[in-house]
Design a protein around this motif. Structure first.
Motif, short mmCIF file in Angstrom:
data_model
loop_
_atom_site.label_atom_id
_atom_site.label_comp_id
_atom_site.label_asym_id
_atom_site.label_seq_id
_atom_site.Cartn_x
_atom_site.Cartn_y
_atom_site.Cartn_z
N HIS A 20 36.58 -17.47 28.80
CA HIS A 20 36.19 -16.77 27.46
C HIS A 20 37.14 -17.88 26.69
N ALA A 21 36.35 -18.49 25.67
CA ALA A 21 36.90 -19.39 24.65
C ALA A 21 37.65 -18.63 23.84
N PHE A 22 37.35 -17.16 23.49
CA PHE A 22 38.03 -16.41 22.57
C PHE A 22 38.98 -15.41 23.33
N TRP A 23 40.42 -15.18 23.13
CA TRP A 23 40.92 -14.16 24.12
C TRP A 23 40.65 -12.60 23.81
N LEU A 336 43.75 -16.58 6.72
CA LEU A 336 44.89 -15.86 7.16
C LEU A 336 44.49 -15.00 8.46
N ARG A 337 43.11 -14.78 8.51
CA ARG A 337 42.42 -14.24 9.80
C ARG A 337 42.51 -15.10 10.74
N TYR A 338 41.98 -16.37 10.56
CA TYR A 338 42.19 -17.62 11.47
C TYR A 338 43.58 -17.60 12.16
N PHE A 339 44.59 -17.36 11.12
CA PHE A 339 45.89 -17.56 12.00
C PHE A 339 45.88 -16.70 12.93
N PHE A 340 45.57 -15.31 12.80
CA PHE A 340 45.68 -14.25 13.86
C PHE A 340 44.88 -14.31 14.84
N ALA A 341 43.72 -15.12 14.73
CA ALA A 341 42.72 -15.31 15.66
C ALA A 341 43.24 -16.25 16.87
N LEU A 342 44.04 -17.14 16.52
CA LEU A 342 44.67 -17.89 17.55
C LEU A 342 45.17 -17.24 18.53
N ASN A 343 45.65 -17.88 19.78
CA ASN A 343 46.04 -17.25 21.07
C ASN A 343 47.10 -16.61 20.71
N PRO A 344 47.13 -15.22 20.74
CA PRO A 344 48.32 -14.59 20.50
C PRO A 344 49.66 -14.48 21.44
N ARG A 345 49.24 -15.30 22.74
CA ARG A 345 50.36 -15.25 23.58
C ARG A 345 51.19 -16.82 23.41
N LYS A 346 50.92 -17.50 22.37
CA LYS A 346 51.59 -18.75 21.84
C LYS A 346 52.33 -18.29 20.53
N ALA A 347 53.62 -18.72 20.94
CA ALA A 347 54.48 -18.60 19.49
C ALA A 347 54.26 -19.65 18.40
N PHE A 381 35.96 -22.81 21.03
CA PHE A 381 36.54 -21.43 20.60
C PHE A 381 36.09 -21.31 19.25
N ALA A 382 35.71 -22.08 18.29
CA ALA A 382 35.19 -21.96 16.85
C ALA A 382 33.63 -21.23 16.92
N GLU A 383 32.89 -21.76 17.90
CA GLU A 383 31.76 -21.10 18.07
C GLU A 383 31.80 -19.69 18.33
N ARG A 384 32.61 -19.04 19.16
CA ARG A 384 32.94 -17.79 19.51
C ARG A 384 33.57 -16.96 18.42
N ALA A 385 34.81 -17.60 17.91
CA ALA A 385 35.71 -16.96 16.93
C ALA A 385 35.24 -16.93 15.64
N TYR A 386 34.74 -18.01 15.02
CA TYR A 386 34.50 -18.10 13.45
C TYR A 386 33.80 -17.20 13.17
N PRO A 387 32.54 -16.49 13.53
CA PRO A 387 31.86 -15.49 12.73
C PRO A 387 32.60 -14.00 12.61
N PHE A 388 33.91 -14.08 13.62
CA PHE A 388 34.90 -12.84 13.25
C PHE A 388 35.91 -13.39 12.29
N VAL A 389 36.06 -14.54 11.73
CA VAL A 389 36.92 -14.95 10.96
C VAL A 389 36.41 -14.76 9.30
N VAL A 390 35.18 -15.10 9.25
CA VAL A 390 34.54 -15.51 7.93
C VAL A 390 33.84 -14.21 7.57
N ASP A 391 33.62 -13.77 6.36
CA ASP A 391 32.87 -12.69 5.84
C ASP A 391 31.39 -12.98 6.07
N GLU A 392 31.04 -14.10 5.87
CA GLU A 392 29.61 -14.39 6.07
C GLU A 392 29.59 -16.09 6.59
N VAL A 393 28.86 -16.48 7.63
CA VAL A 393 28.49 -17.78 7.77
C VAL A 393 27.47 -18.33 7.12
#
Length: 549
Positions: A20-23, A336-347, A381-393
Motif C-alpha cells: 500500500h502506498a498509504f500506511w 497540517l493534515r499532510y504532515f500527519f499523513a506522512l509515515n507515522p513510524r518515522k520521526a 503516495f499522493a494519488e492515494r493520500a491526497y484526497p484525504f488531505v484536502v477538503d476538495e480535489v
C-alpha cells in the motif's frame, strides 16, 4: 524541517502482506481481517493535564486517516477520543490555554484555586478561566474545537461519565473479583504489587481527593472500604485527610494500566494508535490484562513516532509547544493534515523557522497527485493520500511558494500583491477568481510566519514615498538603476546590476542597497533587494527609484 516526504521511507514497512502506498490502508486491512462488528471503533486518549497542544493530535489525526479509509470502503466508523479526566491533578501545569487556544501562564489565572485542588479528579476542579464546567471540560472543549478546525469528526468521551453512569461497572467487578490474577498479571510490569495491593482508587467523600489505600472489598455490595492517605508524586507529597469511609465502584477509578484495557472493553475499540512510550511498557501490560484478566481481544495497535518541535521534544513544562490555532495561523489546514499523513513510524521535526520547506513539500505532493512530478514513489503516495488531505480535489488551484507569499505579505495592498503574482506567472488571465482568493489566503499565513519568526521576510513595503536625503552620486546611481529596471530585466539581473551600478558611480555597494531599502521599506536593511524589485510592478519600481510620487 522534514524535506524527505517524497522518499521511499514514506511507503509502508517492508514485509507487510499487501503493498500500500498509504500506511492507513495497511492498518485498515488489519482491522478488516478481524471481521469487526459495525460501527468500527477507533480510539485515542489523553489525560487533561495541561495545554492541549499539537502533540495531542497525533492520535486524533492517525485515527482520522484510518477512519476515512474504512469509510471509503463502506464501513460505519465511530472515532472517539477519551479524556482520562477522573485522574487526579498531580502537579500544577506551568502553562494553560484559554478558550481560544492562546497559551497563558499561571499568573493569568487563579493558580491558588488549582493548588488547593491537587489530588482531586480533573472533573472536580473548576475551570481556571471560569467558562466551562470544570478543568477537564475546558481541556476537552479545546481538543474538540481543534478537531473541528481540521475537519475531524471525533467524539469526545469522558472517563468520569463512564464511571458515573455505570458503564465501567462490569470492568471494575471483573478486576476486583479476580484480584489475585490481576495482581499476578500487573506484577510482571509494575513493582510494589503485593498481596495488599488493590487495583482501585476511591475518591474520598471528605476531601474529594483520590486515594490509593483500599482496606476491604465487598463484591456483593459493590463497595470498598478505604483510608484517605498521602499520595507521592515525584519528590512531592499530596496529603490525604485521613478520613476512613466507604465508596461504591462508581465513586472511584481503576489505575490506568487497568483502565486503558477497560476502555477497550466498554467502548468496543477495534483500533488505537499510540506513541512509542506506550509501546515499550503500557501496551504489553494492557494487552496482557485484556487477554488474561478481562478475557477480551485487544484492538489492532499502531505505534507512531513522536515528532519534535524546533528540534526539541514537545514539553508543556519547558514551554516547547504549539497549539493547533497557533499553527493554523501559519499554515493552511491541508498542509497540517499532510504532515500527519506522512509515515507515522518515522520521526520528524516540525521546525517553525523552516515551515517554508514543509509547505514546499506539500505543494510538490499536490503536484504529484495531478501527475506533474517525475517521482514514482511520491506520485503513488499522493494519488492515494491526497484526497484525504484536502477538503476538495480541484486541479486549478494556485499555490504561491511560501517564501514568495511572505514577500507578498510585505504589503497590504491587494492589487500590488496580485500584480506581483502576475509578474511571476503564478496568476494568469485564465486563473479563476476563487483560485486567486484562495492563493491570497496563504499570503496572510506567510506574513504571520515572518512576524512570528522575525525572519528575512519581516519587512513592510512603503506604499507612500518615504522622506529621503541622498547624496548626488547615490541619486545618479538610483536613476541609472531605474533605467535598467525599466528595460525589463528580472530580479536576479537587477540584483547583479546594483553591484555594477555602485562600482560605476564609485560609491559603496552598501550605500546603494541602503538607499533602496530606505526607498522601499523606510528601513536600513531588508530582503534581497534585486529579487524583490523584480517581483514588484515595474512602473511602481521605476517611479520609486526616481523618487517620483
Amino acid at each position: 524541517m522534514t524535506n524527505d516526504s517524497d522518499s521511499p521511507d514514506d511507503a509502508p514497512d517492508a514485509g507487510e502482506t499487501a503493498h500500500h502506498a498509504f500506511w492507513a490502508d495497511s492498518v485498515a486491512d488489519d482491522i478488516e481481517a478481524r471481521d469487526p462488528d459495525e460501527p468500527i471503533v477507533i480510539k485515542g486518549g489523553v489525560s487533561p493535564s495541561g495545554v492541549a497542544h499539537l502533540g495531542n493530535f497525533n492520535e486524533i489525526m492517525r485515527g482520522y486517516f484510518v477512519a476515512e479509509v474504512l469509510r471509503e470502503r463502506g464501513h460505519e466508523v465511530r472515532q472517539v477520543f477519551t479524556s482520562d479526566d477522573k485522574d487526579p491533578l498531580r502537579k500544577l501545569p506551568r502553562k494553560l490555554a484559554d478558550a481560544e487556544g492562546n497559551i497563558v501562564g499561571l499568573g493569568d489565572v487563579d493558580a491558588g484555586a488549582l493548588g488547593r485542588n491537587l489530588g482531586k479528579p480533573y472533573t472536580e476542579i473548576p475551570d481556571p478561566f471560569g467558562e466551562a464546567d470544570s478543568y477537564a471540560a475546558h481541556f476537552a472543549d479545546l481538543l474538540k474545537a481543534d478537531a473541528d478546525r481540521l475537519g475531524v469528526p471525533v467524539e469526545m468521551v469522558s472517563n468520569t461519565e463512564l464511571y458515573d453512569d455505570g458503564t465501567f461497572d462490569p470492568v471494575v467487578e471483573r478486576v476486583l473479583s479476580d484480584i489475585d490474577n490481576a495482581r499476578d498479571v500487573l506484577g510482571k510490569y509494575q513493582r510494589k504489587v503485593d498481596e495488599e495491593y488493590v487495583p482501585f482508587n476511591p475518591v474520598c467523600e471528605e476531601c474529594g481527593k483520590i486515594t490509593e489505600t483500599v482496606t476491604d472489598i465487598d463484591l456483593d455490595a459493590k463497595t470498598v472500604e478505604y483510608a484517605c492517605t498521602d499520595m507521592t508524586v515525584g519528590d512531592e507529597t499530596i496529603e490525604g485527610c485521613g478520613h476512613e469511609g466507604t465508596a461504591t465502584f462508581r465513586q472511584g477509578k481503576l489505575p490506568w494500566r487497568f483502565e486503558w484495557p477497560g476502555q477497550w472493553q466498554v467502548l468496543g475499540v477495534d483500533f488505537e494508535p499510540f506513541g512509542k512510550d506506550h509501546a515499550e511498557g503500557s501496551w504489553p501490560s494492557g494487552k496482557d490484562i485484556a487477554e488474561n484478566v478481562l478475557t477480551i481481544e485487544p484492538p489492532v495497535p499502531m505505534t507512531y513516532e513522536w515528532f519534535t518541535l524546533n528540534g526539541e521534544a514537545l514539553s508543556s513544562s519547558a514551554g516547547n509547544i504549539v497549539t493547533v490555532p497557533e499553527i493554523l495561523e501559519l499554515l493552511e489546514p491541508e498542509v497540517l493534515r499532510y504532515f500527519f499523513a506522512l509515515n507515522p513510524r518515522k520521526a520528524r521535526d516540525l521546525d517553525l523557522s523552516r515551515l517554508d520547506q514543509l509547505v514546499d513539500d506539500f505543494d510538490r505532493f499536490e503536484r504529484a497527485y495531478f501527475g506533474d512530478v517525475d517521482d514514482e514513489t511520491l506520485t503513488e503516495f499522493a494519488e492515494r493520500a491526497y484526497p484525504f488531505v484536502v477538503d476538495e480535489v480541484r486541479e486549478d488551484r494556485v499555490r504561491f511558494p511560501y517564501t514568495f507569499a511572505a514577500v507578498l505579505g510585505m504589503t497590504d495592498d491587494r492589487e500590488v500583491r496580485i500584480q506581483m503574482a502576475r509578474n511571476e506567472g503564478h496568476i494568469i488571465d485564465d486563473t479563476p477568481e476563487w483560485a486567486v482568493e484562495e492563493a491570497l489566503e496563504r499570503v496572510e499565513k506567510a506574513r504571520a510566519w515572518a512576524e512570528r519568526m522575525d525572519n528575512a521576510y519581516n519587512y513592510r513595503l512603503q506604499v507612500e514615498m518615504p522622506e529621503t536625503d541622498f547624496d548626488d552620486d547615490v541619486v545618479a546611481a538610483l536613476d541609472d538603476l531605474a533605467d535598467f529596471v525599466d528595460a525589463g530585466h528580472d530580479g536576479e539581473e537587477i540584483q547583479g546590476e546594483i553591484y555594477e551600478t555602485a562600482r560605476r558611480h564609485d560609491i559603496e555597494v552598501s550605500d546603494l542597497f541602503g538607499a533602496g531599502y530606505r526607498l522601499f521599506f523606510d528601513q536600513p536593511q531588508g530582503p534581497r533587494l534585486g529579487e524583490f524589485l523584480g517581483d514588484l510592478d515595474r512602473t511602481f519600481v521605476v517611479k520609486r527609484l526616481r523618487r517620483e510620487e
